[in-house]
Scaffold this motif. Structure first.
Motif, PDB file in Angstrom:
ATOM      1  N   ASP A 133      51.703  58.738  43.972  1.00  0.00           N
ATOM      2  CA  ASP A 133      52.445  59.716  44.783  1.00  0.00           C
ATOM      3  C   ASP A 133      51.869  59.871  46.179  1.00  0.00           C
ATOM      4  O   ASP A 133      52.295  60.743  46.933  1.00  0.00           O
ATOM      5  N   ASN A 134      50.894  59.026  46.533  1.00  0.00           N
ATOM      6  CA  ASN A 134      50.311  59.083  47.870  1.00  0.00           C
ATOM      7  C   ASN A 134      49.770  57.706  48.245  1.00  0.00           C
ATOM      8  O   ASN A 134      49.577  56.840  47.385  1.00  0.00           O
ATOM      9  N   LEU A 135      49.533  57.515  49.530  1.00  0.00           N
ATOM     10  CA  LEU A 135      49.096  56.215  50.028  1.00  0.00           C
ATOM     11  C   LEU A 135      47.681  55.862  49.612  1.00  0.00           C
ATOM     12  O   LEU A 135      47.346  54.676  49.474  1.00  0.00           O
ATOM     13  N   ALA A 136      46.837  56.868  49.406  1.00  0.00           N
ATOM     14  CA  ALA A 136      45.461  56.583  48.996  1.00  0.00           C
ATOM     15  C   ALA A 136      45.440  55.947  47.611  1.00  0.00           C
ATOM     16  O   ALA A 136      44.749  54.947  47.373  1.00  0.00           O
ATOM     17  N   MET A 137      46.224  56.509  46.688  1.00  0.00           N
ATOM     18  CA  MET A 137      46.286  55.941  45.348  1.00  0.00           C
ATOM     19  C   MET A 137      47.002  54.592  45.365  1.00  0.00           C
ATOM     20  O   MET A 137      46.648  53.682  44.616  1.00  0.00           O
ATOM     21  N   THR A 138      48.000  54.473  46.234  1.00  0.00           N
ATOM     22  CA  THR A 138      48.662  53.172  46.406  1.00  0.00           C
ATOM     23  C   THR A 138      47.656  52.110  46.811  1.00  0.00           C
ATOM     24  O   THR A 138      47.685  50.979  46.309  1.00  0.00           O
ATOM     25  N   PHE A 139      46.748  52.480  47.704  1.00  0.00           N
ATOM     26  CA  PHE A 139      45.758  51.510  48.184  1.00  0.00           C
ATOM     27  C   PHE A 139      44.799  51.098  47.069  1.00  0.00           C
ATOM     28  O   PHE A 139      44.340  49.948  47.032  1.00  0.00           O
ATOM     29  N   ILE A 140      44.501  52.021  46.158  1.00  0.00           N
ATOM     30  CA  ILE A 140      43.648  51.673  45.016  1.00  0.00           C
ATOM     31  C   ILE A 140      44.327  50.582  44.187  1.00  0.00           C
ATOM     32  O   ILE A 140      43.728  49.546  43.870  1.00  0.00           O
ATOM     33  N   GLY A 141      45.603  50.820  43.827  1.00  0.00           N
ATOM     34  CA  GLY A 141      46.335  49.799  43.087  1.00  0.00           C
ATOM     35  C   GLY A 141      46.499  48.517  43.878  1.00  0.00           C
ATOM     36  O   GLY A 141      46.451  47.412  43.327  1.00  0.00           O
ATOM     37  N   TRP A 142      46.681  48.669  45.182  1.00  0.00           N
ATOM     38  CA  TRP A 142      46.835  47.522  46.088  1.00  0.00           C
ATOM     39  C   TRP A 142      45.631  46.589  45.991  1.00  0.00           C
ATOM     40  O   TRP A 142      45.782  45.371  45.866  1.00  0.00           O
ATOM     41  N   GLU A 143      44.447  47.159  46.045  1.00  0.00           N
ATOM     42  CA  GLU A 143      43.226  46.350  45.981  1.00  0.00           C
ATOM     43  C   GLU A 143      42.975  45.827  44.574  1.00  0.00           C
ATOM     44  O   GLU A 143      42.451  44.724  44.400  1.00  0.00           O
ATOM     45  N   MET A 144      43.354  46.612  43.561  1.00  0.00           N
ATOM     46  CA  MET A 144      43.195  46.140  42.188  1.00  0.00           C
ATOM     47  C   MET A 144      44.116  44.960  41.897  1.00  0.00           C
ATOM     48  O   MET A 144      43.753  44.043  41.151  1.00  0.00           O
ATOM     49  N   VAL A 145      45.309  44.957  42.486  1.00  0.00           N
ATOM     50  CA  VAL A 145      46.198  43.800  42.340  1.00  0.00           C
ATOM     51  C   VAL A 145      45.548  42.572  42.949  1.00  0.00           C
ATOM     52  O   VAL A 145      45.608  41.466  42.378  1.00  0.00           O
ATOM     53  N   GLY A 146      44.911  42.736  44.115  1.00  0.00           N
ATOM     54  CA  GLY A 146      44.204  41.617  44.723  1.00  0.00           C
ATOM     55  C   GLY A 146      43.084  41.099  43.843  1.00  0.00           C
ATOM     56  O   GLY A 146      42.889  39.885  43.700  1.00  0.00           O
ATOM     57  N   PHE A 147      42.354  42.031  43.227  1.00  0.00           N
ATOM     58  CA  PHE A 147      41.255  41.641  42.330  1.00  0.00           C
ATOM     59  C   PHE A 147      41.774  40.913  41.095  1.00  0.00           C
ATOM     60  O   PHE A 147      41.252  39.858  40.708  1.00  0.00           O
ATOM     61  N   SER A 148      42.827  41.471  40.472  1.00  0.00           N
ATOM     62  CA  SER A 148      43.342  40.855  39.249  1.00  0.00           C
ATOM     63  C   SER A 148      43.988  39.505  39.541  1.00  0.00           C
ATOM     64  O   SER A 148      43.906  38.583  38.714  1.00  0.00           O
ATOM     65  N   SER A 149      44.622  39.354  40.711  1.00  0.00           N
ATOM     66  CA  SER A 149      45.180  38.049  41.060  1.00  0.00           C
ATOM     67  C   SER A 149      44.070  37.022  41.249  1.00  0.00           C
ATOM     68  O   SER A 149      44.224  35.854  40.889  1.00  0.00           O
ATOM     69  N   TYR A 150      42.941  37.461  41.791  1.00  0.00           N
ATOM     70  CA  TYR A 150      41.790  36.572  41.941  1.00  0.00           C
ATOM     71  C   TYR A 150      41.322  36.068  40.573  1.00  0.00           C
ATOM     72  O   TYR A 150      41.017  34.883  40.390  1.00  0.00           O
ATOM     73  N   LEU A 151      41.298  36.969  39.595  1.00  0.00           N
ATOM     74  CA  LEU A 151      40.865  36.581  38.250  1.00  0.00           C
ATOM     75  C   LEU A 151      41.842  35.600  37.608  1.00  0.00           C
ATOM     76  O   LEU A 151      41.431  34.613  36.988  1.00  0.00           O
ATOM     77  N   LEU A 152      43.134  35.865  37.756  1.00  0.00           N
ATOM     78  CA  LEU A 152      44.131  35.068  37.040  1.00  0.00           C
ATOM     79  C   LEU A 152      44.420  33.740  37.724  1.00  0.00           C
ATOM     80  O   LEU A 152      44.572  32.713  37.056  1.00  0.00           O
ATOM     81  N   ILE A 153      44.509  33.746  39.055  1.00  0.00           N
ATOM     82  CA  ILE A 153      44.723  32.477  39.756  1.00  0.00           C
ATOM     83  C   ILE A 153      43.550  31.533  39.524  1.00  0.00           C
ATOM     84  O   ILE A 153      43.717  30.325  39.359  1.00  0.00           O
ATOM     85  N   GLY A 154      42.358  32.094  39.474  1.00  0.00           N
ATOM     86  CA  GLY A 154      41.158  31.290  39.234  1.00  0.00           C
ATOM     87  C   GLY A 154      40.747  31.254  37.775  1.00  0.00           C
ATOM     88  O   GLY A 154      39.558  31.024  37.477  1.00  0.00           O
ATOM     89  N   HIS A 155      41.698  31.465  36.854  1.00  0.00           N
ATOM     90  CA  HIS A 155      41.339  31.475  35.424  1.00  0.00           C
ATOM     91  C   HIS A 155      40.682  30.167  35.009  1.00  0.00           C
ATOM     92  O   HIS A 155      39.684  30.158  34.290  1.00  0.00           O
ATOM     93  N   TRP A 156      41.246  29.049  35.471  1.00  0.00           N
ATOM     94  CA  TRP A 156      40.618  27.749  35.204  1.00  0.00           C
ATOM     95  C   TRP A 156      39.632  27.446  36.337  1.00  0.00           C
ATOM     96  O   TRP A 156      39.795  26.483  37.100  1.00  0.00           O
ATOM     97  N   TYR A 157      38.612  28.257  36.462  1.00  0.00           N
ATOM     98  CA  TYR A 157      37.703  28.185  37.605  1.00  0.00           C
ATOM     99  C   TYR A 157      36.876  26.909  37.632  1.00  0.00           C
ATOM    100  O   TYR A 157      36.276  26.581  38.661  1.00  0.00           O
ATOM    101  N   HIS A 158      36.841  26.181  36.496  1.00  0.00           N
ATOM    102  CA  HIS A 158      36.112  24.909  36.497  1.00  0.00           C
ATOM    103  C   HIS A 158      36.805  23.869  37.369  1.00  0.00           C
ATOM    104  O   HIS A 158      36.191  22.869  37.761  1.00  0.00           O
ATOM    105  N   LYS A 159      38.097  24.088  37.674  1.00  0.00           N
ATOM    106  CA  LYS A 159      38.816  23.226  38.613  1.00  0.00           C
ATOM    107  C   LYS A 159      38.570  23.738  40.030  1.00  0.00           C
ATOM    108  O   LYS A 159      38.815  24.909  40.322  1.00  0.00           O
ATOM    109  N   ALA A 160      38.106  22.880  40.894  1.00  0.00           N
ATOM    110  CA  ALA A 160      37.815  23.291  42.274  1.00  0.00           C
ATOM    111  C   ALA A 160      39.066  23.832  42.964  1.00  0.00           C
ATOM    112  O   ALA A 160      39.000  24.797  43.726  1.00  0.00           O
ATOM    113  N   SER A 161      40.227  23.221  42.686  1.00  0.00           N
ATOM    114  CA  SER A 161      41.461  23.659  43.338  1.00  0.00           C
ATOM    115  C   SER A 161      41.835  25.076  42.924  1.00  0.00           C
ATOM    116  O   SER A 161      42.316  25.867  43.742  1.00  0.00           O
ATOM    117  N   ALA A 162      41.610  25.426  41.645  1.00  0.00           N
ATOM    118  CA  ALA A 162      41.917  26.782  41.181  1.00  0.00           C
ATOM    119  C   ALA A 162      40.966  27.798  41.792  1.00  0.00           C
ATOM    120  O   ALA A 162      41.380  28.887  42.213  1.00  0.00           O
TER     121      ALA A 162
END
Length: 613
Positions: A133-162
């Protein structure tokens, strides 16, 4: 306590992620079950709210209290129609992605508990953005989405490209998030609050230049998260993650966050806050992204990259609609796009798995005979994407073209051109991958996908067909008071049909019935440029990072080494040591020298006093 039921949208996936990571890290089946149950429970809760459940306003919690109340940071939830309908898209597609992952990740040697934990964190993060209901909390979710995308895009982290793709997505988004954070602070200063409910009616007395700066800084966040030009470069590389992750990112979560945030701000601040200059910039960026991505997609051979650039192009449509102050059209297209783009990505995932993880469409062929049901579902998604009349994408695309024609004909014709390109590259994909004969061993051995993958595809295929009609769209599109438009015969309708026909004819003339073994358009300079993404990534790597950034780094290193360390730190130390050495010469232990210096000092003092110095 009933009024706090909406907090379960955040607590259930967060709890599932924590348990998967901590307690069930060695038990992938239990972790998968827990994540699926969490997604199913949040979907059921969302359906209950949409069906009429009313528990009242949830409690607001003070996160960081400050003496001046308006500066305090609160955690609160919105359960208005915009939020709850958006939650249906997030939880509905999220659940289908979870179920599809059971079949897609079967036999994968990576840590599946970590994978499902990442999916749950993603669900938590997106729910935080949607319900805030406010921009501060939106920003928390905003950064958490960035963090979770980092985890999932790099799930196969043994591949240099991932691993590289995960870092690229995370760092690129930080660029946009820096502007977003400035925009949040400007909003606090201009509107006196970060709560959406407190912004209404306050834009009237604010200077236009200040409103423009505030909106454009907030728009920087959308440029990063929704992958708009020039920060679009991370999204195609995000294909290095598992395909269900790609579906989740592209359909209903990360890339949709920027469009949702802009529409939420338009509703909260009012259209008056979006000045003509800000709207022109937003619409132009969206139009450029839509056209640029569609052009690049025409010469991509990786099935997931074609769909990735398609997402970029469709997001450009949505952002353009926001810039035209047609938020209802943007959310309509976001809603229909979520279903058919999830269908296309999951369909591509089924094809990839059944072709022994082959992603090059020129090494497929003949799949319509070997995977008829999967291919049929994929074709339903394609029909929606290229806006064949009667499919969901047709209705939402028409809404955007209507708004463009009303506000600025230039954007209307850009949208029409993008529609023709979309038809061309999707027809190319289907002809090459599904028609003709198999061109590689993987395609020869392909077979129909399993039940856990087919069930989500069938559900999404139904939504790709019916979700644009008024009897369902009016109740589910994330926009208060939305009313879907039926078939309206006029210039947009005729232009849409012309774009559809042009794209189909061009693709059929170039690629025939999919019997070609290589792309006939390859080999010229334009094709090479499009295959290399117009060299934008190379420009960033060699000019901005390897050139400008390297030069700035050398300048900073020189300032640090020569001025700060050399002159200020080491220089002052050298001067002090030399001055101390000089003074030490005066302390030689000679009584005659001490007497001489004392007499000399006394003589100087007498002279100074004598001449009134």
């Amino acid at each position: 306590m009933m009024q706090n039921l909406p907090w379960l949208f955040l607590l259930l996936p967060l709890l599932a992620a924590a348990l998967d990571w901590v307690l069930f890290s060695k038990c992938s089946k239990t972790a998968a079950t827990l994540s699926i149950l969490s997604a199913a429970a949040t979907l059921a809760l969302c359906v209950a709210y949409l069906a009429g459940l009313n528990t009242g306003a949830p409690d607001v919690y003070t996160w960081m209290p400050v003496a001046e109340e308006r500066l305090s940071l609160h955690l609160g939830l919105l359960t208005d129609p915009l939020a709850m309908r958006m939650m249906l898209v997030v939880t509905g597609i999220g659940l289908l992605v979870h179920i599809f992952s059971l079949g897609y990740m079967k036999g994968d040697t990576s840590n599946l508990s970590r994978y499902f934990a990442g999916l749950s964190i993603f669900m938590f993060s997106m729910s935080c953005i949607v319900l805030a209901d406010n921009l501060a909390m939106t920003f928390i979710g905003w950064e958490m989405v960035g963090f979770s995308s980092y985890l999932l895009i790099g799930h196969w982290y043994h591949k240099a490209s991932a691993a590289d793709a995960a870092k690229k997505a995370f760092i690129t988004n930080r660029v946009g998030d820096f502007g977003f954070l400035i925009g949040i602070l400007l909003t606090l200063g201009v509107f006196g609050s970060m709560n959406f409910a407190d912004m209404a009616g306050k834009a009237a007395g604010i200077p236009a230049a200040l409103l423009t700066a505030t909106v454009l800084c907030l728009f920087c966040g959308a440029v990063g998260k929704s992958a708009q030009f020039p920060l679009h470069v991370w999204l195609p590389d995000a294909m290095e993650g598992p395909t269900p992750v790609s579906a989740l990112i592209h359909a209903a979560t990360m890339v949709a966050a920027g469009v949702y945030m802009l529409v939420r701000l338009q509703i909260a601040m009012g259209h008056a806050a979006f000045t003509d200059t800000a709207c022109a910039v937003i619409a132009s960026v969206g139009a450029i992204t839509a056209a640029l991505a569609a052009l690049i997609a025409t010469q991509q051979d990786d099935i997931k990259r074609v769909l990735a650039y398609s997402t970029l192009s469709q997001l450009g449509y949505m952002v353009m609609a926001v810039g035209l102050l047609a938020g209802e059209a943007a959310m309509f297209h976001l809603y229909t796009h979520a279903w058919f783009k999830a269908l296309l990505f999951l369909g591509a995932g089924a094809v990839i798995v059944c072709c022994h993880h082959e992603q090059n469409i020129w090494k497929m062929g003949g799949l319509a005979k070997r995977m008829p049901l999967t291919v049929l579902c994929f074709l339903m998604g394609t029909c929606a994407l290229i806006a064949i009349p009667g499919f969901s994408g047709f209705f939402s695309k028409e809404a955007i073209l209507d708004a463009a024609l009303e506000h600025c004909p230039v954007f209307f014709w850009v949208g029409a051109g993008v529609a023709a390109l979309t038809t061309f590259y999707m027809t190319r994909l289907c002809l090459v991958a599904f028609c003709g004969s198999a061109r590689a061993h993987g395609a020869e051995q392909a077979h129909e996908a399993g039940a856990s993958m087919l069930l989500p595809l069938l559900i999404l295929a139904v939504m790709a067909i019916i979700s644009g009609y008024g009897f369902i769209a009016d109740a589910l599109v994330p926009y208060a008071g939305f009313e879907a438009h039926g078939f309206a015969v006029g210039l947009p309708f005729y232009v849409s049909l012309g774009s559809l026909g042009l794209g189909l004819v061009a693709a059929l003339l170039v690629y025939g019935c999919g019997k070609r073994s290589s792309d006939p358009l390859a080999g010229n300079a334009l094709s090479a440029a499009l295959r290399e993404r117009l060299y934008i990534d190379e420009f960033y790597d060699k000019v901005l990072i390897g050139g400008v950034q390297a030069i700035i780094a050398h300048i900073i290193e020189f300032i640090d080494a020569a001025i700060i360390r050399g002159l200020c730190v080491q220089g002052s130390a050298w001067l002090t040591s030399r001055f101390g050495l000089l003074l030490s010469k005066l302390q030689g232990g000679s009584l005659r020298a001490y007497t001489f210096l004392s007499g000399l000092g006394l003589l100087v003092l007498i002279i100074l006093l004598a001449f009134n110095f």
